[in-house]
Design a protein around this motif. Structure first.
Motif, PDB file in Angstrom:
ATOM      1  N   GLU A 180       0.840  -1.193   0.000  1.00  0.00           N
ATOM      2  CA  GLU A 180       0.000   0.000   0.000  1.00  0.00           C
ATOM      3  C   GLU A 180       0.880   1.249   0.000  1.00  0.00           C
ATOM      4  O   GLU A 180       1.969   1.260   0.574  1.00  0.00           O
ATOM      5  CB  GLU A 180      -0.920   0.019   1.223  1.00  0.00           C
ATOM      6  N   ILE A 182       0.750   5.844  -0.103  1.00  0.00           N
ATOM      7  CA  ILE A 182       0.081   7.140  -0.118  1.00  0.00           C
ATOM      8  C   ILE A 182       0.697   7.948  -1.250  1.00  0.00           C
ATOM      9  O   ILE A 182       1.915   7.953  -1.426  1.00  0.00           O
ATOM     10  CB  ILE A 182       0.266   7.883   1.210  1.00  0.00           C
ATOM     11  N   LEU A 214       4.450   0.968   4.975  1.00  0.00           N
ATOM     12  CA  LEU A 214       3.771   1.934   4.112  1.00  0.00           C
ATOM     13  C   LEU A 214       4.772   2.586   3.158  1.00  0.00           C
ATOM     14  O   LEU A 214       5.873   2.948   3.547  1.00  0.00           O
ATOM     15  CB  LEU A 214       3.096   3.009   4.969  1.00  0.00           C
ATOM     16  N   CYS A 244      -4.622   3.923  -7.728  1.00  0.00           N
ATOM     17  CA  CYS A 244      -4.198   2.717  -7.011  1.00  0.00           C
ATOM     18  C   CYS A 244      -3.745   3.018  -5.582  1.00  0.00           C
ATOM     19  O   CYS A 244      -3.367   2.100  -4.850  1.00  0.00           O
ATOM     20  CB  CYS A 244      -3.063   2.024  -7.768  1.00  0.00           C
ATOM     21  N   ARG A 246      -3.784   4.177  -1.566  1.00  0.00           N
ATOM     22  CA  ARG A 246      -4.677   4.010  -0.416  1.00  0.00           C
ATOM     23  C   ARG A 246      -5.370   5.340  -0.116  1.00  0.00           C
ATOM     24  O   ARG A 246      -6.562   5.390   0.179  1.00  0.00           O
ATOM     25  CB  ARG A 246      -3.863   3.536   0.790  1.00  0.00           C
ATOM     26  N   ILE A 264     -10.735   8.336  -4.674  1.00  0.00           N
ATOM     27  CA  ILE A 264      -9.689   8.104  -3.674  1.00  0.00           C
ATOM     28  C   ILE A 264      -9.835   9.098  -2.520  1.00  0.00           C
ATOM     29  O   ILE A 264      -9.951  10.309  -2.744  1.00  0.00           O
ATOM     30  CB  ILE A 264      -8.290   8.248  -4.315  1.00  0.00           C
ATOM     31  N   LEU A 320      -6.312   5.871   7.584  1.00  0.00           N
ATOM     32  CA  LEU A 320      -5.709   4.541   7.431  1.00  0.00           C
ATOM     33  C   LEU A 320      -6.346   3.501   8.373  1.00  0.00           C
ATOM     34  O   LEU A 320      -6.502   2.334   7.998  1.00  0.00           O
ATOM     35  CB  LEU A 320      -4.205   4.592   7.706  1.00  0.00           C
ATOM     36  N   THR A 323     -11.303   2.428   8.286  1.00  0.00           N
ATOM     37  CA  THR A 323     -11.610   2.166   6.877  1.00  0.00           C
ATOM     38  C   THR A 323     -13.063   2.405   6.541  1.00  0.00           C
ATOM     39  O   THR A 323     -13.412   2.746   5.407  1.00  0.00           O
ATOM     40  CB  THR A 323     -11.244   0.710   6.508  1.00  0.00           C
TER      41      THR A 323
END
Length: 324
Positions: A180, A182, A214, A244, A246, A264, A320, A323
């Motif tokens: 994942e 950012i 991350l 794509c 997170r 997103i 994060l 969710t």
């Protein structure tokens, strides 16, 4: 006004989002009229990009020189129509000059008079024969003031296209398929990048201590030293990379609408230097500054005016972990 049998169109733009619009418009014009000649004049290439009110004031001479150069270029091209895209500090004056020379002018993405600077409505009437708005509420406001305004939908819907699968994106970034990340978008103007890029890197470093797995992807093309776990990615692939991610940390602007279209979650940041901040407090009357919130009329994404690391990390931690 037609001076030749071939339609000649000059498009003036001054920002990256405007360049995207110019490219979309050029393709559409040529599709409608394969014989049309289209010239895109990039104002930013000659003036440099500005942020806020004060920086624009400091570059008045540069803007004047650019307007003179653009006017000569439009006359040399014998343009039948000029399409101005955003960048009001130059385009409002340039449009008025073109109309005095008998050239039809269309203003696409007009100045945001609904946010600040309603005095520019009079300038807009002088600068354009027709105004094409990005938002319906914008058209309604302008029409009430006597501006000949139209709205045909949000043009970036045609431009926000994802071409690669999540696996292909992660592979191109050199990370595993389940990793994942950012995505950080520090803006397109030099002054935006100067402030936000170091801030975003510091924020990611702090997040990395809490989430060691991350990854971070920063969109840009500056050569800078990046911390472990952070990658610089080409802006050309930003839609694939955003889609794509997170979540995204973005500077307020068109990218907030693009990120919303891609579905997103995001944190929106905005910074003004002290003189610009003072003027903005007097002139800006909006409750929100990011496009998703302005369009929705309510806070659907978190906004940070004058962001700091603590605030960015606090919101990212919540996004994060919560969710739902």
């Amino acid at each position: 006004r037609r001076v030749t049998s071939v339609m000649r169109v000059v498009i003036t733009t001054g920002e990256k989002s405007g360049s995207v619009l110019a490219s979309l418009l050029e393709k559409e014009v040529v599709w409608l009229d394969p014989g049309a000649k289209v010239q895109i004049f990039d104002i930013a290439a000659t003036t440099g990009m500005t942020l806020g009110f004060w920086e624009g004031v400091l570059r008045v001479k540069g803007a004047r020189d650019t307007i003179n150069k653009a006017t000569k270029e439009i006359e040399r091209w014998r343009a039948d129509v000029v399409v101005l895209i955003a960048f009001p500090g130059v385009n409002l004056i340039l449009g008025r000059r073109c109309r005095k020379r008998g050239i039809r002018v269309i203003y696409l993405a007009p100045p945001q008079v609904w946010a600040w600077g309603r005095f520019r409505i009079g300038m807009l009437k002088e600068a354009a024969d027709q105004v094409v708005c990005l938002f319906k509420f914008e058209r309604d406001i302008l029409k009430r003031t006597g501006v000949k305004a139209s709205y045909y939908g949000y043009p970036f819907l045609d431009g926000v296209v994802v071409n690669r699968s999540p696996d292909e994106v992660r592979e191109s970034l050199g990370m595993g398929r389940e990793r994942e990340y950012i995505v950080f978008l520090p803006g397109s103007r030099h002054s935006e990048i100067d402030f936000h890029q170091p801030l975003f890197i510091r924020s990611f470093n702090r997040l990395r201590s809490r989430y060691p797995e991350l990854m971070g992807v920063i969109i840009g093309d500056r050569e800078i030293e990046l911390p472990a776990g952070m990658i610089m990615a080409n802006p050309e692939w930003r839609y694939d990379i955003i889609a794509c991610a997170r979540l995204a940390v973005v500077v307020s602007g068109t990218v907030t609408a693009e990120t919303a279209l891609l579905g997103i979650p995001m944190v929106v940041c905005y910074h003004l230097n002290q003189p610009s901040r003072f003027l903005a407090r007097m002139m800006v009357k909006l409750r929100y500054f990011s496009l998703p919130n302005i369009i929705a009329g309510k806070p659907v994404v978190p906004e940070l005016l004058e962001p700091e690391e603590d605030d960015i990390c606090r919101i990212i931690n919540r996004l994060l972990e919560d969710t739902a």
